[in-house]
Design an enzyme around this catalytic site. Sequence first.
Site, PDB file in Angstrom:
ATOM      1  N   ASN A 192      -2.318   5.872  -9.156  1.00 27.60           N
ATOM      2  CA  ASN A 192      -1.149   6.163  -8.282  1.00 27.60           C
ATOM      3  C   ASN A 192       0.059   6.078  -8.817  1.00 27.60           C
ATOM      4  O   ASN A 192       0.356   4.921  -8.401  1.00 27.60           O
ATOM      5  CB  ASN A 192      -1.773   5.590  -6.804  1.00 27.60           C
ATOM      6  CG  ASN A 192      -0.951   6.226  -5.342  1.00 27.60           C
ATOM      7  OD1 ASN A 192      -0.101   7.326  -6.110  1.00 27.60           O
ATOM      8  ND2 ASN A 192      -0.542   5.886  -4.592  1.00 27.60           N
ATOM      9  N   TRP A 193       0.706   6.962  -9.023  1.00 24.17           N
ATOM     10  CA  TRP A 193       2.140   7.117 -10.109  1.00 24.17           C
ATOM     11  C   TRP A 193       3.426   6.799  -8.452  1.00 24.17           C
ATOM     12  O   TRP A 193       4.800   5.958  -8.266  1.00 24.17           O
ATOM     13  CB  TRP A 193       2.385   7.947 -10.421  1.00 24.17           C
ATOM     14  CG  TRP A 193       1.054   8.016 -11.527  1.00 24.17           C
ATOM     15  CD1 TRP A 193       0.406   6.855 -11.960  1.00 24.17           C
ATOM     16  CD2 TRP A 193       1.674   8.594 -13.016  1.00 24.17           C
ATOM     17  NE1 TRP A 193       0.628   7.264 -13.061  1.00 24.17           N
ATOM     18  CE2 TRP A 193       1.021   8.233 -13.800  1.00 24.17           C
ATOM     19  CE3 TRP A 193       2.096   9.668 -13.515  1.00 24.17           C
ATOM     20  CZ2 TRP A 193       1.091   9.720 -14.787  1.00 24.17           C
ATOM     21  CZ3 TRP A 193       2.655  10.922 -14.400  1.00 24.17           C
ATOM     22  CH2 TRP A 193       1.935  10.014 -15.595  1.00 24.17           C
ATOM     23  N   LYS A 194       3.153   7.021  -7.213  1.00 29.56           N
ATOM     24  CA  LYS A 194       4.270   7.054  -5.797  1.00 29.56           C
ATOM     25  C   LYS A 194       5.089   8.207  -6.345  1.00 29.56           C
ATOM     26  O   LYS A 194       4.720   8.986  -7.128  1.00 29.56           O
ATOM     27  CB  LYS A 194       3.668   5.991  -5.480  1.00 29.56           C
ATOM     28  CG  LYS A 194       2.424   4.457  -5.726  1.00 29.56           C
ATOM     29  CD  LYS A 194       3.003   3.943  -4.670  1.00 29.56           C
ATOM     30  CE  LYS A 194       1.524   2.795  -4.533  1.00 29.56           C
ATOM     31  NZ  LYS A 194       2.262   1.691  -3.777  1.00 29.56           N
TER      32      LYS A 194
ATOM     33  N   HIS B 234      -2.572   7.838   2.354  1.00 31.49           N
ATOM     34  CA  HIS B 234      -1.997   6.165   2.179  1.00 31.49           C
ATOM     35  C   HIS B 234      -1.547   5.523   3.290  1.00 31.49           C
ATOM     36  O   HIS B 234      -0.692   6.324   3.587  1.00 31.49           O
ATOM     37  CB  HIS B 234      -1.496   7.066   0.718  1.00 31.49           C
ATOM     38  CG  HIS B 234      -0.988   5.606  -0.474  1.00 31.49           C
ATOM     39  ND1 HIS B 234      -0.039   4.411   0.593  1.00 31.49           N
ATOM     40  CD2 HIS B 234      -1.514   4.773  -0.880  1.00 31.49           C
ATOM     41  CE1 HIS B 234      -0.327   3.799  -0.131  1.00 31.49           C
ATOM     42  NE2 HIS B 234      -0.741   3.721  -1.602  1.00 31.49           N
TER      43      HIS B 234
ATOM     44  N   GLU C 142       1.826   4.188   2.581  1.00 28.16           N
ATOM     45  CA  GLU C 142       3.012   4.678   2.745  1.00 28.16           C
ATOM     46  C   GLU C 142       2.903   5.894   3.338  1.00 28.16           C
ATOM     47  O   GLU C 142       3.912   6.364   3.979  1.00 28.16           O
ATOM     48  CB  GLU C 142       3.339   4.588   1.659  1.00 28.16           C
ATOM     49  CG  GLU C 142       3.465   3.176   1.108  1.00 28.16           C
ATOM     50  CD  GLU C 142       3.286   3.076  -0.745  1.00 28.16           C
ATOM     51  OE1 GLU C 142       3.330   4.087  -1.714  1.00 28.16           O
ATOM     52  OE2 GLU C 142       3.310   1.837  -0.496  1.00 28.16           O
TER      53      GLU C 142
ATOM     54  N   GLU D 126      -7.465  -0.034   1.067  1.00 27.32           N
ATOM     55  CA  GLU D 126      -6.006  -1.174   0.552  1.00 27.32           C
ATOM     56  C   GLU D 126      -5.531  -2.133   1.694  1.00 27.32           C
ATOM     57  O   GLU D 126      -4.719  -1.390   2.521  1.00 27.32           O
ATOM     58  CB  GLU D 126      -4.842   0.252   0.873  1.00 27.32           C
ATOM     59  CG  GLU D 126      -6.190   1.303  -0.678  1.00 27.32           C
ATOM     60  CD  GLU D 126      -4.350   1.299  -2.067  1.00 27.32           C
ATOM     61  OE1 GLU D 126      -4.668   1.286  -3.335  1.00 27.32           O
ATOM     62  OE2 GLU D 126      -3.874   2.200  -0.968  1.00 27.32           O
TER      63      GLU D 126
ATOM     64  N   GLY E 136       1.558  -3.999  -3.805  1.00 31.31           N
ATOM     65  CA  GLY E 136       3.630  -3.847  -3.773  1.00 31.31           C
ATOM     66  C   GLY E 136       3.098  -5.079  -3.729  1.00 31.31           C
ATOM     67  O   GLY E 136       5.007  -5.840  -3.913  1.00 31.31           O
TER      68      GLY E 136
ATOM     69  N   SER F  73      -2.163  -4.568  -5.635  1.00 28.34           N
ATOM     70  CA  SER F  73      -1.946  -5.070  -6.376  1.00 28.34           C
ATOM     71  C   SER F  73      -2.988  -5.797  -7.545  1.00 28.34           C
ATOM     72  O   SER F  73      -2.829  -6.644  -7.962  1.00 28.34           O
ATOM     73  CB  SER F  73      -1.329  -6.677  -5.704  1.00 28.34           C
ATOM     74  OG  SER F  73      -0.687  -6.637  -4.850  1.00 28.34           O
TER      75      SER F  73
ATOM     76  N   GLY G 132      -1.296   1.183  -7.951  1.00 31.57           N
ATOM     77  CA  GLY G 132      -0.112   1.751  -7.849  1.00 31.57           C
ATOM     78  C   GLY G 132       0.897   1.185  -9.356  1.00 31.57           C
ATOM     79  O   GLY G 132       0.613   1.607 -10.715  1.00 31.57           O
ATOM     80  N   GLY G 133       1.577  -0.236  -9.421  1.00 37.07           N
ATOM     81  CA  GLY G 133       2.262  -0.731 -10.376  1.00 37.07           C
ATOM     82  C   GLY G 133       1.860  -0.557 -11.165  1.00 37.07           C
ATOM     83  O   GLY G 133       2.235  -0.029 -12.472  1.00 37.07           O
TER      84      GLY G 133
HETATM   85  P1  PGA Z   1      -0.467  -1.346  -6.264  1.00 33.26           P
HETATM   86  O1  PGA Z   1      -0.196  -0.287  -5.403  1.00 33.26           O
HETATM   87  O2  PGA Z   1      -1.414  -1.763  -7.308  1.00 33.26           O
HETATM   88  O3  PGA Z   1       1.097  -1.294  -6.709  1.00 33.26           O
HETATM   89  O4  PGA Z   1      -0.357  -2.196  -5.778  1.00 33.26           O
HETATM   90  C1  PGA Z   1      -1.610   0.303  -4.365  1.00 33.26           C
HETATM   91  C2  PGA Z   1      -1.474   1.473  -4.144  1.00 33.26           C
HETATM   92  O5  PGA Z   1      -0.517   1.928  -2.527  1.00 33.26           O
HETATM   93  O6  PGA Z   1      -2.785   2.498  -4.439  1.00 33.26           O
END
Ligand code: PGA
Length: 248
Positions: A9-11, A94, A96, A166, A172, A212, A233-234
């Site tokens: 997930n590149w966000k 998600h 966010e 999640e 994150g 994470s 994500g990251g």
């Molecule tokens: P993260 O993000 O791996 O940076 O914690 C995961 C996500 O939000 O899908």
Amino acid sequence: MRVPIIAGNWKMNNTISESLRLIDGIKKNKLNEEVEKVVAVPFTNLSEVKKVLEGTDIKLAAQNMHWENKGAYTGEVSPLMLKEIGVDYCIIGHSERRQYFNETDESVNKKIKSALKYNIKPILCVGETLEERENGEEETVVKEQVLKALEGVDKDDVKDMVIAYEPIWAIGTGKTASSDDANHMCGFIRKTVGEKYDKDTKLSIRIQYGGSVKPNTIKELMSKKEIDGALVGGASLVAEDFVKLVNF
Ligand code: PGA
């Protein structure tokens, strides 16, 4: 057997040129053919990324969509638009988006049904906050999110979906849930799906863990019975790390 699915997930990261460089970096490596690989990229990059994924088995995902197929919704993107690009998956709900953009269980439910109608497979995200976990409410919260998201969704469609557990406190932050806790919650989601539908659906739906996930934690997570993959994500923003995740 459920096929493992690792999704990046590149966000809100990567311009078009940066995206192309990242995909190029990933493509230089041999990737595990037995794992389904997905990149969820910003809307502006979908078409260009689609072109460079041609000839690979990496699937394309959007990170959000509107539920209507067109209309006066300034700034929104419809499933019809995603479909024409050839998007396979769409992340829906998600945390966010729930937290910063007022997504509710109701809008998530509309989006899930709309995505399925257009043959875009939803990756439904659910998860509790730190406060909810500290109060021992994680199961109640997650169950409600899952059931509300799936309201009115047909049994045959659910099998194509992916659910990502999640926990918000792990996204994150560098704090991952322990593999046992992640496994427990993925199993709990599977049980919830089984109670709503049937055993067959329960055994077919794929459930990912997200929060994470890093190259050094993926193997342990993937060794757990209930965890079918990861939403990352990251670590998905670095080609070398994404390759390590896929080749766990
Ligand atoms: P993260 O993000 O791996 O940076 O914690 C995961 C996500 O939000 O899908």
